[in-house]
Design an enzyme around this catalytic site. Structure first.
Site, PDB file in Angstrom:
ATOM      1  N   ARG A 289     -12.129 -10.583  -9.508  1.00  0.00           N
ATOM      2  CA  ARG A 289     -10.916 -10.070 -10.131  1.00  0.00           C
ATOM      3  C   ARG A 289      -9.958 -11.244 -10.354  1.00  0.00           C
ATOM      4  O   ARG A 289     -10.219 -12.351  -9.887  1.00  0.00           O
ATOM      5  CB  ARG A 289     -10.252  -9.015  -9.248  1.00  0.00           C
ATOM      6  N   ARG A 290      -8.857 -10.994 -11.058  1.00  0.00           N
ATOM      7  CA  ARG A 290      -7.806 -12.003 -11.287  1.00  0.00           C
ATOM      8  C   ARG A 290      -8.366 -13.288 -11.895  1.00  0.00           C
ATOM      9  O   ARG A 290      -7.871 -14.384 -11.579  1.00  0.00           O
ATOM     10  CB  ARG A 290      -7.103 -12.374  -9.978  1.00  0.00           C
TER      11      ARG A 290
ATOM     12  N   HIS B 221       0.817  -1.205   0.000  1.00  0.00           N
ATOM     13  CA  HIS B 221       0.000   0.000   0.000  1.00  0.00           C
ATOM     14  C   HIS B 221       0.849   1.253   0.000  1.00  0.00           C
ATOM     15  O   HIS B 221       0.518   2.243  -0.664  1.00  0.00           O
ATOM     16  CB  HIS B 221      -0.996   0.041   1.152  1.00  0.00           C
TER      17      HIS B 221
ATOM     18  N   HIS C 183     -11.073   0.543  -9.149  1.00  0.00           N
ATOM     19  CA  HIS C 183     -10.602   1.615  -8.268  1.00  0.00           C
ATOM     20  C   HIS C 183      -9.181   2.039  -8.611  1.00  0.00           C
ATOM     21  O   HIS C 183      -8.908   3.225  -8.816  1.00  0.00           O
ATOM     22  CB  HIS C 183     -10.686   1.148  -6.808  1.00  0.00           C
ATOM     23  N   PHE C 184      -8.248   1.072  -8.698  1.00  0.00           N
ATOM     24  CA  PHE C 184      -6.865   1.538  -8.903  1.00  0.00           C
ATOM     25  C   PHE C 184      -6.575   1.914 -10.353  1.00  0.00           C
ATOM     26  O   PHE C 184      -5.561   2.549 -10.638  1.00  0.00           O
ATOM     27  CB  PHE C 184      -5.817   0.576  -8.312  1.00  0.00           C
ATOM     28  N   HIS C 185      -7.489   1.604 -11.270  1.00  0.00           N
ATOM     29  CA  HIS C 185      -7.335   2.172 -12.614  1.00  0.00           C
ATOM     30  C   HIS C 185      -7.748   3.649 -12.636  1.00  0.00           C
ATOM     31  O   HIS C 185      -7.362   4.382 -13.553  1.00  0.00           O
ATOM     32  CB  HIS C 185      -8.139   1.368 -13.643  1.00  0.00           C
TER      33      HIS C 185
ATOM     34  N   TYR D  40       1.606   5.213  -2.623  1.00  0.00           N
ATOM     35  CA  TYR D  40       2.004   6.600  -2.351  1.00  0.00           C
ATOM     36  C   TYR D  40       3.347   6.923  -2.989  1.00  0.00           C
ATOM     37  O   TYR D  40       3.602   8.079  -3.349  1.00  0.00           O
ATOM     38  CB  TYR D  40       1.993   6.858  -0.843  1.00  0.00           C
TER      39      TYR D  40
END
Length: 551
Positions: A441-442, A225, A376-378, A229
């Site tokens: 996912r995956r 995580h 979300h992370f896209h 950042y």
């Protein structure tokens, strides 16, 4: 040395080092993007991979190249140029550290990639045990991490040298931010280094038979995580320091910018357990504590949003903007260096909201391990961060190569940003909706034995393929622009935009540059958040797992 001299050039020797990193990053973008395109085609149910290539093999290539290689190499290229531009040319020894780091990272990348392409390391981006890759894959990742440590040491040493030469002065904001990000990276990557060196590498070599799966995952997410950042802070560097100059404004507050970075440093590492909310073997109290710490990261993000839009409004009103939102029209909407990162900023709003859902103890139960999470992370990484990298590349590459961002290339840059926004809106929205409907996912395409629920996902999987296709077209356009800026655009001078600090900003408290204090707080938080959970895992774990290969 004047930081406000627009045409201060990065030394050619430093530029060569920075460009080497940037070129590898864009090669990773093209190959990783192609793998992503193949993925969404397969998941649509309309396409089968040729020549015995496995879906999970392609998924691993996509995740590793874009999540680890594109980011690390571009960040280091940008940071090297930024430190050289604001703190002065690297010494020969500092530059040598950069080159040693670059070659170790490149050799490691090639080694890991070869193992994935040979189908000996189809373990996905997270390389979770008990899936076991070839030992060369783990060794390659180790070289990437160690190389990054050596390269970051050169950047930090240049900053320390500037501080010694300018005692009592506030350090250049961009160089300060680079040091914060490098310290964050070093502290975070210790987790994955320990896991790989002491668990996964000996395990894959046959030196130990079993590995503690829960411990390896916990060490990965201690890193995983904070890695987000490490990707994000260079985008924030561009937002805080570069974008104000591009629009003709100034940094709203030097103190606020430094404080937000220090808050990211201390809050970004002790939050990894929010990725493990459904994981057995970790006490719920410690999961809750790390969820609270995760929510604390919202504070520097909101500080950044406030600072940015204050800068935009001040500049818009200087240019004659009237009324509540008249200033908005005055921003340079035809400048790719501004509009492409701005699209990324807008994407970060729904992306951040989705992150709050992911990290919320109850709501996570609904979307955990569904395709909502990649959706979300896209939005966060693949839009906010990557679009900012692209916007930076439009001036960084020609600055380093001695060429110009021509009007036609600027237009193509805007086109690529708009294509990205359209493609990502379609793909990410479809991912979020399908995730709420339970799509995992995956996972390869499957009809799950004719289950109606699986058929309900298919329209959204086709939409993902449509969006993914538009995204790949955007990647091709960006690749064309990068090639032109690197080798074929007209010779000329392109500025490295560094904004000066607004007159009303006030003096910067020395406390904000006292790294010792902030690092002590960071270490204390990590010890508090992880000591008991890891002690419990080691004390209560079963014998461990042997390696498995399902491909």
């Amino acid at each position: 040395m004047s930081l406000n001299n627009a045409m201060t050039k990065v030394d050619r020797r430093d530029a060569k080092l920075a460009l080497a990193h940037v070129y590898v990053a864009f090669i990773a973008l093209l190959l990783g993007g192609l793998a992503g395109l193949l993925q969404v085609f397969v998941r649509s149910g309309q396409f089968k991979l040729p020549a015995g290539i496995g879906y999970y093999q392609v998924l691993t290539v996509h995740g590793v190249l874009l999540g680890l290689i594109l980011t690390t190499f571009f960040i280091f290229g940008f940071q090297i140029a930024g430190v050289s531009r604001t703190s002065g040319t690297f010494t020969d020894k500092q530059r040598l550290l950069g080159w040693i780091g670059f070659w170790l990272m490149t050799i490691g990348t090639v080694a890991a990639a070869v193992m994935v392409l040979l189908n000996k390391a189809t373990v996905l981006y997270t390389f979770y045990a008990p899936l076991q890759a070839h030992w060369i894959f783990y060794l390659g990742l180790t070289l990437v991490v160690v190389g990054s440590w050596i390269g970051s040491a050169g950047q930090i040493l240049r900053y320390v040298q500037w501080r010694k030469e300018h005692k009592g002065q506030t350090s250049p904001l961009l160089a300060f931010m680079v040091v914060v990000n490098n310290l964050l990276w070093f502290v975070a990557s210790l987790g994955v280094a320990v896991s790989v060196l002491f668990q996964l590498l000996p395990w894959s070599l046959g030196l130990i038979e079993r590995v503690d799966v829960l411990l390896s995952r916990t060490l990965f997410w201690y890193f995983g995580h904070a890695l987000v950042y490490f990707w994000l802070l260079p985008a924030y560097m561009v937002w805080y320091v570069v974008i104000p100059k591009v629009i003709g404004g100034k940094v709203f507050s030097d103190s606020l910018a430094r404080l937000s970075f220090m808050l990211f440093l201390i809050f970004s590492v002790p939050v990894g357990l929010h990725h493990q909310l459904t994981e057995p073997g970790i006490d719920t109290t410690w999961k809750f504590i790390q969820v609270v710490l995760t929510m604390a990261v919202v504070v520097p993000s909101l500080m950044t949003a406030f600072s940015l839009f204050a800068t935009f409004e001040l500049r818009g009103r200087e240019l004659g903007g009237k009324g509540l939102f008249g200033w908005f029209k005055k921003l340079p909407w035809k400048d790719a260096r501004f509009i492409v990162p701005f699209i990324g900023m807008l994407a970060f709003i729904p992306g951040g909201a989705g992150g709050i859902v992911n990290a919320s103890y109850q709501m996570n139960q609904l979307i955990h391990n569904t395709i909502w999470v990649p959706g979300h992370f896209h939005l966060t990484f693949a839009s906010a961060v990557v679009l900012t990298y692209f916007g930076a590349a439009f001036w960084l590459i020609p600055h380093l190569t001695g060429r110009k961002l021509t009007k036609s290339l600027n237009t193509l840059g805007i086109v690529s940003g708009v294509l990205w926004a359209v493609g990502m809106t379609i793909m990410s929205t479809a991912m979020h909706i399908a995730g709420l409907l339970g799509a995992p996912r995956r996972s390869d395409y499957s009809e799950y034995g004719g289950a109606q629920q699986a058929y309900d996902w298919i329209p959204y999987q086709i939409a993902q393929a449509v969006g993914g296709t538009i995204l790949f077209i955007a990647i091709l356009v960006i690749t064309y622009v990068v090639i032109k800026l690197a080798w074929f655009a007209p010779k000329g001078e392109e500025e490295f935009p560094i904004a000066s600090i607004h007159e009303s900003s006030g003096p910067t408290p020395p406390m904000l540059e006292n790294f010792k204090v902030w690092l002590v707080i960071l270490v204390a938080l990590i010890i508090f958040a992880y000591t008991i959970p890891i002690f419990d895992i080691i004390s209560n774990s079963p014998a461990g797992s042997k390696g498995f290969k399902f491909w």
